[in-house]
Scaffold this motif. Structure first.
Motif, PDB file in Angstrom:
ATOM      1  N   ALA A  68       0.810  -1.221   0.000  1.00 15.71           N
ATOM      2  CA  ALA A  68       0.000   0.000   0.000  1.00 15.71           C
ATOM      3  C   ALA A  68       0.843   1.271   0.000  1.00 15.71           C
ATOM      4  N   ILE A  69       2.028   1.224   0.619  1.00 15.59           N
ATOM      5  CA  ILE A  69       2.792   2.467   0.811  1.00 15.59           C
ATOM      6  C   ILE A  69       4.209   2.369   0.259  1.00 15.59           C
ATOM      7  N   PHE A  70       5.022   1.489   0.853  1.00 17.20           N
ATOM      8  CA  PHE A  70       6.452   1.513   0.577  1.00 17.20           C
ATOM      9  C   PHE A  70       6.796   1.156  -0.871  1.00 17.20           C
ATOM     10  N   LYS A  71       6.182   0.111  -1.404  1.00 16.46           N
ATOM     11  CA  LYS A  71       6.509  -0.300  -2.768  1.00 16.46           C
ATOM     12  C   LYS A  71       6.114   0.758  -3.799  1.00 16.46           C
ATOM     13  N   PRO A  72       4.895   1.354  -3.729  1.00 22.51           N
ATOM     14  CA  PRO A  72       4.562   2.404  -4.693  1.00 22.51           C
ATOM     15  C   PRO A  72       5.501   3.606  -4.607  1.00 22.51           C
ATOM     16  N   VAL A  73       5.866   4.001  -3.376  1.00 27.74           N
ATOM     17  CA  VAL A  73       6.780   5.136  -3.221  1.00 27.74           C
ATOM     18  C   VAL A  73       8.149   4.799  -3.804  1.00 27.74           C
ATOM     19  N   ALA A  74       8.641   3.598  -3.520  1.00 28.73           N
ATOM     20  CA  ALA A  74       9.943   3.184  -4.048  1.00 28.73           C
ATOM     21  C   ALA A  74       9.923   3.080  -5.566  1.00 28.73           C
TER      22      ALA A  74
END
Length: 266
Positions: A68-74
């Motif tokens: 939900a958060i870390f992978k999309p931002v990365a």
């Protein structure tokens, strides 16, 4: 009175018997496959992971947060940031890590490791423009990465069970204790300016996650049970030797000498 079976009726009966045989064979194959998958997924209990039920729950939570958060931002960071810039960021944080490795090598009595870490940090900071370029590796100076979890092991502290930490991921009881000291010892975390300190922390986490995107895709495509694979890879990564400079060594959990890292040189 004899009953005569027509050729058409006999043909239909033969077809039905053939279909039943095929269905039975297919059922056996499916059952075998399902049994094999179940065995691969569950497998025998790992003695290093007595908290597996709790760890799996935390692992699932971490996976949800990452998706939900870390992978999309990365992914966005990787998309908009040139590769050479990302490599510079990685080198910068690795160079700060060499400074902390120097401290841990000293605490462990690792003379060669302490010397290498000191030289690497000095060379990369001065000639590598603050560590953006890894000149030391180009010069053949080996990195002897060490953290406080390994220092505790050198001092004889038992590893303890494998644990999964919320937001952080795989660890052990000993490594978790070491993380607390690592957090205070890592140079970027000692800055007085809170804004800069938090910005560097966020950049480091996003950059680290971006570096793992490809590995994560491979893991998603090959692992029947990602939890077990991540656990086993982590535990093996904490086992090393002279070839890796003693990086990440971990004792055999079932050994009578559990908790003590091998003597230097082994």
């Amino acid at each position: 009175m004899m009953t005569t079976t027509s050729p058409q009726t006999k043909l239909t009966s033969d077809k039905n018997q053939a279909l039943r045989r095929v269905a039975l064979a297919a059922s056996v194959c499916v059952a075998a496959l399902l049994s094999g998958c179940a065995t691969t997924t569950a497998g025998p209990a790992n003695p290093a992971d007595p908290l597996e039920s709790m760890n799996r729950s935390i692992y699932s939570f971490n996976e949800g947060v990452d998706e939900a958060i870390f992978k999309p931002v990365a992914t966005a960071y990787q998309t908009v940031t040139p590769r050479v810039a990302r490599q510079g960021v990685t080198n910068f944080f690795d160079n700060l890590g060499d400074a902390w490795s120097f401290v841990n090598n000293v605490l462990q009595g690792q003379g060669q490791g302490a010397y290498n870490s000191m030289v690497r940090f000095s060379v990369n900071t001065v000639l590598g423009i603050g560590g953006l370029f890894d000149i030391a590796s180009e010069a053949g100076i080996e990195r002897r990465k060490q953290d406080f979890g390994q220092t505790l092991g050198r001092w004889g502290m038992p590893t303890g069970p494998y644990v999964v930490l919320p937001f952080w991921g795989p660890s052990t009881v000993r490594d978790s204790a070491g993380l607390v000291v690592d957090a205070f010892g890592y140079p970027a975390n000692t800055m007085d300016d809170v804004r800069w300190r938090n910005s560097l922390f966020g950049l480091r986490m996003v950059n680290n996650r971006a570096n793992l995107l490809k590995a994560g895709d491979v893991l998603d495509s090959v692992a029947l049970d990602k939890y077990s694979l991540v656990r086993d890879v982590y535990l093996r990564s904490r086992i090393g030797g002279a070839a890796s400079g003693g990086d990440g060594r971990l004792e055999n959990y079932d050994d009578d000498n559990a908790g003590k890292l091998p003597p230097e040189g082994q």
